[in-house]
Design a protein around this motif. Structure first.
Motif, mmCIF file in Angstrom:
data_model
loop_
_atom_site.group_PDB
_atom_site.id
_atom_site.type_symbol
_atom_site.label_atom_id
_atom_site.label_comp_id
_atom_site.label_asym_id
_atom_site.label_seq_id
_atom_site.Cartn_x
_atom_site.Cartn_y
_atom_site.Cartn_z
ATOM 1 N N ALA A 1 -1.537 37.713 14.849
ATOM 2 C CA ALA A 1 -1.105 38.406 16.064
ATOM 3 C C ALA A 1 -0.752 37.416 17.170
ATOM 4 C CB ALA A 1 -2.199 39.359 16.535
ATOM 5 N N VAL A 2 -1.537 36.344 17.306
ATOM 6 C CA VAL A 2 -1.281 35.341 18.335
ATOM 7 C C VAL A 2 0.017 34.579 18.036
ATOM 8 C CG1 VAL A 2 -2.138 33.190 19.357
ATOM 9 C CG2 VAL A 2 -3.693 35.124 19.014
ATOM 10 N N ALA A 3 0.204 34.241 16.766
ATOM 11 C CA ALA A 3 1.430 33.540 16.385
ATOM 12 C C ALA A 3 2.655 34.431 16.580
ATOM 13 C CB ALA A 3 1.338 33.071 14.936
ATOM 14 N N ARG B 1 -8.919 41.284 10.409
ATOM 15 C CA ARG B 1 -8.009 41.633 9.326
ATOM 16 C C ARG B 1 -6.619 41.985 9.863
ATOM 17 N NH1 ARG B 1 -10.670 45.997 5.538
ATOM 18 N NH2 ARG B 1 -10.915 47.102 7.530
ATOM 19 N N GLU B 2 -5.611 41.675 9.070
ATOM 20 C CA GLU B 2 -4.254 42.000 9.450
ATOM 21 C C GLU B 2 -3.984 43.482 9.207
ATOM 22 O OE1 GLU B 2 -1.275 38.881 8.662
ATOM 23 O OE2 GLU B 2 -2.827 37.963 7.429
ATOM 24 N N VAL C 1 1.345 50.352 7.608
ATOM 25 C CA VAL C 1 1.091 49.293 8.594
ATOM 26 C C VAL C 1 1.334 49.806 10.010
ATOM 27 C CG1 VAL C 1 1.859 47.036 9.411
ATOM 28 C CG2 VAL C 1 1.577 47.435 6.965
ATOM 29 N N GLY C 2 2.354 50.642 10.164
ATOM 30 C CA GLY C 2 2.680 51.164 11.485
ATOM 31 C C GLY C 2 1.656 52.140 12.029
ATOM 32 N N ALA D 1 -6.699 42.680 17.635
ATOM 33 C CA ALA D 1 -5.905 41.448 17.649
ATOM 34 C C ALA D 1 -4.533 41.712 18.256
ATOM 35 C CB ALA D 1 -5.767 40.901 16.228
ATOM 36 N N GLN D 2 -3.903 42.806 17.866
ATOM 37 C CA GLN D 2 -2.612 43.158 18.449
ATOM 38 C C GLN D 2 -2.751 43.449 19.939
ATOM 39 O OE1 GLN D 2 -2.181 46.342 15.505
ATOM 40 N NE2 GLN D 2 -0.210 45.481 14.934
#
Length: 344
Positions: free
Chosen positions: A114-116, A61-62, A79-80, A86-87
């Motif tokens: 995260a990869v992009a 999940r983002e 978000v922060g 992933a990050q």
């Protein structure tokens, strides 16, 4: 590195430490439901001035989705205030893989984003001969994706994993985690990837940096990921009993995995924690005492304290001291087990 023993705090934990690095599954919620004690526990900590960063090995999940889920469950988050595996794995990849490299992603939207955002070119199969493969948890991972990852790795692609948790708790019980799926690819390729998530210390250090923490503490329900990772990062850890591991597992934990504090749930942030005191061959926590005799752990918890865990604290101190001295420790009866909570 934090000391391999239980610590004490005369002040409530939310004033003794400035930042809580909080695990999600088994600590704040289980599946779609909040653990009942979590929203008020975190609200009280924030009101006392404690910062909170949510640290999760779930890479599917983002961050904004995680923050929205927490907010919907009564634990407002930005978000922060979210650090995902992933990050963390994207940061790990940047240490040795040039931006612009091609990457095959096995996992959910959070990992792809995260990869992009790290500057990599995502490809959708092994055919373009990608430079790397990165794998993270998603309940929708298929055999085809695992096979494509295996083909790419055997052809020379670098291999990274967001985390290696073998299991993951949810509202129905315990299910296979990302580590179990990583092992499928390892079996097919013979290549073992580095992991970025817990228990790697880098993830906790990145999370602490988000909050500019000076005195962070880790809060988790798993000894081999949350508490081990926190200890490796040099941060004291609070084991809460609302998820995977309980008192017995804490008593038998190796030095690398031991918590610094024990609590029933996140309400433990609001109270002081007594330190075990050595009295000859016995260890005392307020009115509870524990000792090891003939390899067997004995506990007198007739006065178990306000949260019912003083016997468990004394037992950890006695068992750890005996084990570290090279003695066998058997646990026939687990102290404090009646307060182990599956609902918070």
């Amino acid at each position: 590195m934090s000391e391999s023993r239980l610590l004490g705090s005369d002040a409530p934990l939310f004033t003794a430490f400035d930042t809580a690095l909080v695990d999600l599954d088994g600590v704040t919620y289980r599946g779609p439901h909040a653990i009942p004690s979590a929203p008020p526990g975190l609200a009280a900590a924030r009101e006392a001035g404690m910062s909170v960063v949510f640290v999760t090995n779930n890479a599917s999940r983002e961050p904004q989705t995680v923050a929205a889920h927490l907010t919907d469950l009564g634990m407002p988050a930005s978000v922060g205030e979210v650090m995902t595996a992933a990050q963390a794995v994207a940061a790990l990849m940047l240490e040795s893989l040039d931006k612009g490299s091609s990457v095959y992603v096995v996992g959910g939207a959070g990992l792809r984003t995260a990869v992009a955002e790290a500057g990599y070119d995502i490809v959708d199969s092994a055919d373009p001969a990608p430079d790397a493969v990165v794998q993270g948890f998603s309940p929708d991972v298929s055999w085809r994706e695992l096979a494509e990852a295996s083909y790419a790795i055997r052809a020379g692609a670098r291999y990274f994993a967001s985390n290696k948790d073998l299991t993951i708790p949810n509202e129905r019980g315990v299910a296979p985690g990302n580590g179990a799926l990583v092992n499928v690819v390892v079996t097919a390729t013979g290549v073992v990837p580095p992991g970025a998530g817990k228990p790697e210390p880098a993830m906790f250090r990145l999370a602490a940096a988000k909050a500019d923490a000076k005195r962070p503490m880790v809060i988790g329900d798993r000894l081999d990921t949350d508490l081990k990772g926190g200890r490796a990062a040099g941060f004291p850890g609070l084991l809460v009993l609302t998820g995977v591991d309980g008192v017995r597992e804490a008593i038998m934990a190796p030095p690398t995995d031991r918590p610094s504090f024990l609590g029933r749930d996140l309400s433990a942030l609001a109270v002081p924690h007594p330190a075990p005191v050595s009295e000859g061959d016995r260890w005392r926590v307020r009115g509870a005492t524990a000792w090891v005799d003939g390899g067997e752990l004995h506990v007198d918890e007739s006065e178990a304290g306000p949260d019912g865990l003083d016997g468990a604290r004394a037992a950890c101190a006695a068992a750890w001291a005996a084990a570290d001295a090279g003695h066998e420790v058997r646990v026939e009866v687990t102290p404090g087990v009646e307060v182990r909570s599956t609902h918070g």
